[in-house]
Design a protein around this motif. Sequence first.
Motif, short mmCIF file in Angstrom:
data_model
loop_
_atom_site.label_atom_id
_atom_site.label_comp_id
_atom_site.label_asym_id
_atom_site.label_seq_id
_atom_site.Cartn_x
_atom_site.Cartn_y
_atom_site.Cartn_z
N THR A 187 41.50 41.42 43.82
CA THR A 187 40.40 40.49 43.58
C THR A 187 39.89 40.46 42.15
O THR A 187 39.46 39.42 41.68
CB THR A 187 39.24 40.79 44.54
OG1 THR A 187 38.15 39.92 44.26
CG2 THR A 187 38.75 42.22 44.40
N HIS A 188 39.92 41.59 41.43
CA HIS A 188 39.33 41.60 40.09
C HIS A 188 39.98 42.69 39.25
O HIS A 188 40.25 43.79 39.74
CB HIS A 188 37.82 41.85 40.17
CG HIS A 188 37.17 42.04 38.83
ND1 HIS A 188 36.86 40.98 38.01
CD2 HIS A 188 36.82 43.17 38.15
CE1 HIS A 188 36.32 41.44 36.88
NE2 HIS A 188 36.28 42.77 36.95
N LYS A 236 32.86 44.31 39.56
CA LYS A 236 32.74 43.28 40.58
C LYS A 236 31.42 43.43 41.35
O LYS A 236 30.74 42.42 41.62
CB LYS A 236 33.92 43.36 41.54
CG LYS A 236 33.85 42.34 42.68
CD LYS A 236 34.96 42.59 43.69
CE LYS A 236 34.70 41.83 44.97
NZ LYS A 236 35.66 42.15 46.02
N ASN A 254 40.98 37.40 38.12
CA ASN A 254 40.23 37.28 39.35
C ASN A 254 40.93 36.31 40.28
O ASN A 254 41.61 35.39 39.82
CB ASN A 254 38.79 36.82 39.07
CG ASN A 254 37.84 37.17 40.18
OD1 ASN A 254 37.80 36.51 41.21
ND2 ASN A 254 37.06 38.23 39.99
N HIS A 310 28.54 40.49 41.35
CA HIS A 310 28.08 39.86 42.59
C HIS A 310 26.58 40.08 42.81
O HIS A 310 25.87 39.16 43.24
CB HIS A 310 28.88 40.40 43.78
CG HIS A 310 30.16 39.69 44.01
ND1 HIS A 310 30.28 38.61 44.86
CD2 HIS A 310 31.40 39.88 43.48
CE1 HIS A 310 31.52 38.18 44.86
NE2 HIS A 310 32.22 38.92 44.03
N ASP A 364 37.72 36.60 47.05
CA ASP A 364 37.14 37.85 46.56
C ASP A 364 37.55 39.06 47.39
O ASP A 364 36.88 40.09 47.38
CB ASP A 364 35.61 37.78 46.49
CG ASP A 364 35.14 36.93 45.31
OD1 ASP A 364 35.79 36.99 44.26
OD2 ASP A 364 34.14 36.22 45.45
#
Length: 297
Positions: A55-56, A141, A36, A145, A51
């Motif tokens: 990002t992930h 993700k 991440n 979130h 983010d």
Amino acid sequence: MQKIRPFGISLMLCLLIISEALGQITDNHFEVRVKNDNAGEISNWLHTGDDLGETHSLHLSAHLLKKHTLYNFRIILESTEYSALNIETAEPRDILFTELNSLQIAIDNNKFGDQSFFFSGAGGLYYIQGNKLTIGAAGQKYYMHKWVISKLYPKRYWIYDRSPVRDIFVPYVELKYGHNQLLFKTAHSSLFTVNNLEGRVAGKFHFSGIGARTYFDLKLSVERFNIQDVDIELEGFYLTNITQYQTAYLQIGTRINFEHVAVYTQINKPIKKYLDNPLIKYDDMELQFNYGFLFVF
């Protein structure tokens, strides 16, 4: 291209000097790794991580290194999300995303012997999509979130916009040729290096390339608190397809090894990236943080 800050260079060098570099796992093992670009307050301190961009990602793999006396077998699944704000909408948290998924099956004869040469061959498939939430990186993700991050940081929620892009499938093959060398060994420590040349041929030229990888493993036996070894890995990587792009990174990480379990964390600093790949949009040059778990069997 972003410059590496003097602090970042100093941090990497200090970690290498005061710690022991990551020794190779030579037993059968499963691996789970999350990557991440946002490490919370650490990212704030380093002025990185939002983010967005790369990002992930989630990496799952199985490594059968004791199944055969000559060959190793590996299967690797990985999913990565790249995202950017949708500037065409009124909602400031709307994003567009690209999800890159990869399935790879590989075989090699690297048994990590001193002064030994090895080869590796792999076949794989990329699956690229940007129009739905899946069990891959985009869905992971989104729900992280929605269920966790937004409760702690209300301004970090995201609204995913559907994209009209079609799904893309890209088969590829990889070949590697490398060399292992033990640089020194004492009763409680050893320094090992592995270097290899590699090439990838893909159904889309944007994913083809030739490159090189080098890393150093300095291992120190601990044998305290049920810990067997404490390690650090220092790795450098470079890849290009000559006409379109160059990509490179420097990575350093610490791992703690128990009898059947190992945990690690790594910092990945991009040096160059192919930011104009039309199949992978919204990429960036921010630091990446890896968190991994291995089960040895």
